[in-house]
Design a protein around this motif. Structure first.
Motif, PDB file in Angstrom:
ATOM      1  N   TRP A 171       0.817  -1.210   0.000  1.00 18.03           N
ATOM      2  CA  TRP A 171       0.000   0.000   0.000  1.00 18.03           C
ATOM      3  C   TRP A 171       0.849   1.258   0.000  1.00 18.03           C
ATOM      4  O   TRP A 171       0.448   2.295  -0.548  1.00 18.03           O
ATOM      5  N   ALA A 172       2.023   1.178   0.600  1.00 13.44           N
ATOM      6  CA  ALA A 172       2.938   2.324   0.532  1.00 13.44           C
ATOM      7  C   ALA A 172       3.345   2.585  -0.915  1.00 13.44           C
ATOM      8  O   ALA A 172       3.401   3.745  -1.368  1.00 13.44           O
ATOM      9  N   GLY A 203       0.432   3.935  -2.853  1.00 13.75           N
ATOM     10  CA  GLY A 203       0.294   5.345  -2.528  1.00 13.75           C
ATOM     11  C   GLY A 203       1.268   6.209  -3.301  1.00 13.75           C
ATOM     12  O   GLY A 203       0.913   7.290  -3.793  1.00 13.75           O
ATOM     13  N   ARG A 204       2.513   5.739  -3.420  1.00 13.38           N
ATOM     14  CA  ARG A 204       3.496   6.479  -4.223  1.00 13.38           C
ATOM     15  C   ARG A 204       3.034   6.593  -5.667  1.00 13.38           C
ATOM     16  O   ARG A 204       3.143   7.650  -6.295  1.00 13.38           O
ATOM     17  N   ALA A 214      -0.028   6.497  -6.811  1.00 15.62           N
ATOM     18  CA  ALA A 214      -1.165   7.407  -6.923  1.00 15.62           C
ATOM     19  C   ALA A 214      -0.724   8.867  -6.828  1.00 15.62           C
ATOM     20  O   ALA A 214      -1.216   9.726  -7.571  1.00 15.62           O
ATOM     21  N   ARG A 215       0.214   9.150  -5.932  1.00 17.51           N
ATOM     22  CA  ARG A 215       0.667  10.544  -5.761  1.00 17.51           C
ATOM     23  C   ARG A 215       1.340  11.073  -7.017  1.00 17.51           C
ATOM     24  O   ARG A 215       1.266  12.265  -7.320  1.00 17.51           O
ATOM     25  N   SER A 218      -1.419  10.851 -10.285  1.00 17.44           N
ATOM     26  CA  SER A 218      -2.585  11.733 -10.180  1.00 17.44           C
ATOM     27  C   SER A 218      -2.357  13.121 -10.772  1.00 17.44           C
ATOM     28  O   SER A 218      -3.257  13.656 -11.441  1.00 17.44           O
TER      29      SER A 218
END
Length: 286
Positions: free
Chosen positions: A222-223, A226-227, A229-230, A233
């Motif tokens: 998930w980390a 998250g990277r 997605a950041r 995006s």
């Protein structure tokens, strides 16, 4: 006939038949995220090729037509190399055949949609790749340092060429149809759909490895998600501006250095990067 500046590089990547699917030994979750994305390419990219080929029949602009033909050529080489790698993956993870069948069925359904819908999806996916390219290149030491160089080189070459043809699908959509909201929908849907398809692949591999239910592995996964997605995006968000055009997005300097290095590569050599070098420079090792 106008000639495109986009270069079709017919690179036959060679993969060790015994390659470890966890090609980044420090980051197994990241390894499988990339593997899941690779699994989608032989289904996604032929769909993009069919869509652009159909659109090409209606294009009057000779330069756009030349770019579209080069786009088709590049994407064809991409998915063939990914398919070669995926066949090795499936020897360790036979359940991936079921994931592939789902992707094949999805794109068969999409093929029945209108050309406008399919071009919006194509332009949307190509928009997402711009954010991914920026992330992969800027953080290449973290993501590819000390990893298997054949996989790292495959991924980074693919993204460099995505940057090279970044305007083609967008310009085709605008040339033939235009329309703001269908383009926005295509971007959001393509980003969601490809991410979902990739997740099915990496989930299957992590399950087989016994990592899917391990809390430490899930936290690392998930980390990394998250990277992703950041960094993906912003490319998606800037693309929903009515005045957006991909040509206004500055490419990482490393992309130009990759092109320069490739021009000096002897014919027949595969452009393998040195992942042992902390900087992973845009030069090719023997």
């Amino acid at each position: 006939m106008s000639a495109s500046k986009i270069v079709v590089r017919r690179i036959p990547f060679a993969f060790d038949e015994q390659i470890d699917p966890v090609w980044h030994p420090v980051r197994p979750e990241w390894s499988h995220m990339v593997n899941g994305a690779s699994l989608a390419m032989p289904y996604l990219e032929p769909f993009l090729i069919r869509t652009v080929t159909e659109a090409l029949r209606q294009v009057k602009d000779p330069l756009l037509a030349a770019d579209a033909r080069a786009f088709i050529g590049q994407e064809g080489v991409h998915f063939q190399n990914h398919r070669r790698y995926n066949e090795i993956l499936k020897r360790s993870y036979p359940e991936l055949a079921g994931v592939e069948a789902e992707m094949e069925a999805d794109y068969a359904r999409f093929q029945a949609r209108s050309l406008r819908w399919r071009l919006a999806y194509t332009a949307g996916f190509e928009t997402m790749t711009m954010g991914i390219t920026e992330w992969l290149i800027h953080q290449r030491a973290l993501l590819f340092g000390d990893a298997d160089r054949s996989v790292a080189s495959l991924v980074l070459w693919h993204m460099v060429e995505e940057t090279e043809h970044k305007t083609v699908a967008f310009d085709l959509y605008q040339h033939l149809f235009g329309g703001y909201w269908p383009r926005v929908w295509g971007t959001l849907f393509a980003a969601w759909h490809v991410a979902r398809a990739s997740r099915k692949g990496y989930r299957a591999m992590l399950k087989r490895d016994g990592r899917w239910t391990d809390w430490k592995s899930r936290r690392a996964l998930w980390a990394m998600v998250g990277r992703f997605a950041r960094h993906a995006s912003p490319a998606i968000l800037r693309s929903v501006s009515p005045s957006y055009h991909p040509s206004r997005v500055r490419d990482p300097d490393w992309v130009d250095r990759w092109f320069e290095a490739y021009q000096g590569l002897p014919e027949g050599r595969i452009p393998l990067l040195d992942t042992a070098d902390p900087e992973i420079p845009a030069r090719f090792s023997t």
